[in-house]
Design a protein around this motif. Structure first.
Motif, PDB file in Angstrom:
ATOM      1  N   PRO A   1      23.433 -51.737  16.796  1.00  0.00           N
ATOM      2  CA  PRO A   1      23.390 -50.858  15.619  1.00  0.00           C
ATOM      3  C   PRO A   1      22.134 -49.997  15.609  1.00  0.00           C
ATOM      4  O   PRO A   1      21.190 -50.239  16.378  1.00  0.00           O
ATOM      5  N   SER A   2      22.128 -49.026  14.713  1.00  0.00           N
ATOM      6  CA  SER A   2      20.944 -48.174  14.564  1.00  0.00           C
ATOM      7  C   SER A   2      19.975 -48.740  13.534  1.00  0.00           C
ATOM      8  O   SER A   2      18.806 -48.372  13.514  1.00  0.00           O
ATOM      9  N   ALA A   3      20.458 -49.660  12.672  1.00  0.00           N
ATOM     10  CA  ALA A   3      19.580 -50.234  11.639  1.00  0.00           C
ATOM     11  C   ALA A   3      20.164 -51.543  11.126  1.00  0.00           C
ATOM     12  O   ALA A   3      21.365 -51.800  11.240  1.00  0.00           O
ATOM     13  N   PHE A   4      19.245 -52.389  10.570  1.00  0.00           N
ATOM     14  CA  PHE A   4      19.616 -53.667   9.980  1.00  0.00           C
ATOM     15  C   PHE A   4      19.189 -53.694   8.519  1.00  0.00           C
ATOM     16  O   PHE A   4      18.204 -53.058   8.128  1.00  0.00           O
ATOM     17  N   ILE A   5      19.906 -54.483   7.716  1.00  0.00           N
ATOM     18  CA  ILE A   5      19.402 -54.915   6.412  1.00  0.00           C
ATOM     19  C   ILE A   5      19.767 -56.386   6.273  1.00  0.00           C
ATOM     20  O   ILE A   5      20.944 -56.756   6.376  1.00  0.00           O
ATOM     21  N   PHE A   6      18.768 -57.238   6.045  1.00  0.00           N
ATOM     22  CA  PHE A   6      19.014 -58.660   5.853  1.00  0.00           C
ATOM     23  C   PHE A   6      19.206 -58.941   4.366  1.00  0.00           C
ATOM     24  O   PHE A   6      18.410 -58.511   3.540  1.00  0.00           O
ATOM     25  N   LEU A   7      20.271 -59.669   4.034  1.00  0.00           N
ATOM     26  CA  LEU A   7      20.579 -60.037   2.659  1.00  0.00           C
ATOM     27  C   LEU A   7      20.217 -61.512   2.487  1.00  0.00           C
ATOM     28  O   LEU A   7      21.026 -62.404   2.740  1.00  0.00           O
TER      29      LEU A   7
ATOM     30  N   PHE B   1      23.821 -60.341   7.027  1.00  0.00           N
ATOM     31  CA  PHE B   1      23.065 -59.153   7.416  1.00  0.00           C
ATOM     32  C   PHE B   1      24.022 -57.985   7.631  1.00  0.00           C
ATOM     33  O   PHE B   1      25.169 -58.165   8.046  1.00  0.00           O
ATOM     34  N   LEU B   2      23.534 -56.805   7.301  1.00  0.00           N
ATOM     35  CA  LEU B   2      24.290 -55.570   7.478  1.00  0.00           C
ATOM     36  C   LEU B   2      23.841 -54.881   8.756  1.00  0.00           C
ATOM     37  O   LEU B   2      22.654 -54.881   9.086  1.00  0.00           O
ATOM     38  N   THR B   3      24.782 -54.264   9.434  1.00  0.00           N
ATOM     39  CA  THR B   3      24.446 -53.413  10.573  1.00  0.00           C
ATOM     40  C   THR B   3      25.023 -52.027  10.327  1.00  0.00           C
ATOM     41  O   THR B   3      26.106 -51.886   9.758  1.00  0.00           O
ATOM     42  N   PHE B   4      24.288 -51.018  10.744  1.00  0.00           N
ATOM     43  CA  PHE B   4      24.693 -49.628  10.552  1.00  0.00           C
ATOM     44  C   PHE B   4      24.836 -48.977  11.923  1.00  0.00           C
ATOM     45  O   PHE B   4      23.908 -48.992  12.728  1.00  0.00           O
TER      46      PHE B   4
END
Length: 358
Positions: free
Chosen positions: A324-330, A336-339
């Motif tokens: 992915p190009s970016a992560f967001i950890f919840l 976790f989100l991947t973009f």
């Protein structure tokens, strides 16, 4: 909250901490980018409900219109000052530009424009209180609200320094409310934060991480009183990842593995030292840490999810999980989100795809 073209439209939300790197350019892309319509807050709420495990929080698309139909524009603030305050010497500071960051603290809203001008507005009077640029050549790069001591930290670069070094300043919210932004004081003056140096504010652990590229030293400060806690001096450290309670030190890759260390965020004590095996002649796309989980992805290889407590390894096929190009950890949801391109994917740490959407 979103803004466009120096006009701030308020619909509610808050900002989180972030990492700011030094750059010779006075303005650049940000993590938080303004949109034309006030819709980001709604999108975040929808996403939280979609990934929530509680049945009463989930809802169908048919409910969305009813749930959000009462959202209305409350106030509109304009950061633009065509005359330029404090006798600004930089012409681009006088030009109208996009809003890139918004921070709310009590009854004050702070709006930072891409040009580097930052203004404070009162929610009670709906008027501009003051500008936070206290020098005619100051370009503010980012904002951070420190809830530990009720102050606002500004990270700036200056024309007199050719915009090459980050300077941090803290100002009590009470002083800003009185229209005295120059009543604050400088932070981390002993640090040389020239590119590729950086400062990172960690709101979860209450810490500040700085990196001085000049001497290759990382330093950890207490976010409450800005006292130095400890330093990490090792030129082989390539990156540091921060999670609740711990830090992951990633060292220079060798031919067949990457050395790693897990440290206590409080005092820098080494909790674990280990090596993660790598495929030779394959570049490392990323190494990320989420609590006790380590995510490692190499080019054209499977995603590896390693539990550092018991060395249990889970792999996700490279055809299912693409870099992915970016992560967001919840953290609250243990997801976790991947973009990637226009797709957002939600994963759990068993390597399972929970959901995805465009």
């Amino acid at each position: 909250m979103v803004g466009f073209n120096s006009v701030v439209e308020i619909v509610g939300s808050e900002m989180e901490g972030r990492k700011i790197t030094a750059s010779p350019r006075p303005s650049c892309g940000r993590r938080v980018v303004a949109n034309k319509r006030p819709r980001s807050n709604s999108v975040k709420k929808i996403q939280r409900r979609e990934i929530c495990s509680k049945r009463d929080r989930a809802f169908g698309m048919s409910d969305a219109q009813e749930r959000f139909r009462n959202i209305r524009l409350q106030e509109e603030y304009d950061t633009h000052d065509p005359k330029g305050h404090y006798g600004m010497v930089l012409s681009f500071l006088k030009k109208r530009s996009k809003i890139i960051e918004i921070v709310a603290a009590h009854d004050i809203v702070f709006a930072l424009a891409q040009s580097g001008v930052c203004a404070a507005f009162s929610r009670e009077t709906n008027r501009r209180i003051c500008f936070l640029n206290v020098s005619p050549d100051e370009v503010i790069r980012s904002l951070f609200y420190n809830k530990n001591n009720d102050s606002l930290i500004t990270v700036s670069v200056y024309a007199s320094d050719h915009f090459s070094s980050l300077k941090c300043r803290t100002t009590r919210i009470e002083y800003i409310r009185r229209g005295k932004p120059d009543a604050g004081f400088a932070l981390f003056e002993s640090e040389s934060l020239k590119w590729p140096g950086f400062v990172e504010f960690d709101d979860v652990n209450g810490k500040v991480l700085t990196y001085s590229a000049q001497d290759s030293i990382y330093k950890v400060f207490d976010l409450k009183n800005y006292t130095l806690l400890y330093s990490i001096s090792d030129k082989n450290v390539q990156e540091i990842k921060i999670s609740p309670g711990i830090m992951l030190l990633i060292f220079s890759k060798t031919s067949g593995h990457v050395p790693l260390k897990i440290l206590s965020i409080e005092d820098g004590t080494v909790l674990k030292t280990f090596h993660h095996l790598l495929h030779r002649n394959r570049k490392v796309d990323f190494i990320e840490q989420f609590n006790e989980k380590l995510l490692v992805k190499q080019e054209n290889e499977n995603l590896q999810i390693l539990d550092v407590r018991n060395s249990e390894l889970t792999e996700v096929s490279r055809t299912e999980f693409m870099t992915p190009s970016a992560f967001i950890f919840l953290y609250e949801n243990q997801l976790f989100l991947t973009f990637r391109n226009r797709t957002v994917a939600v994963w759990n740490f068993r390597g399972e795809l929970v959901t995805s959407f465009d």
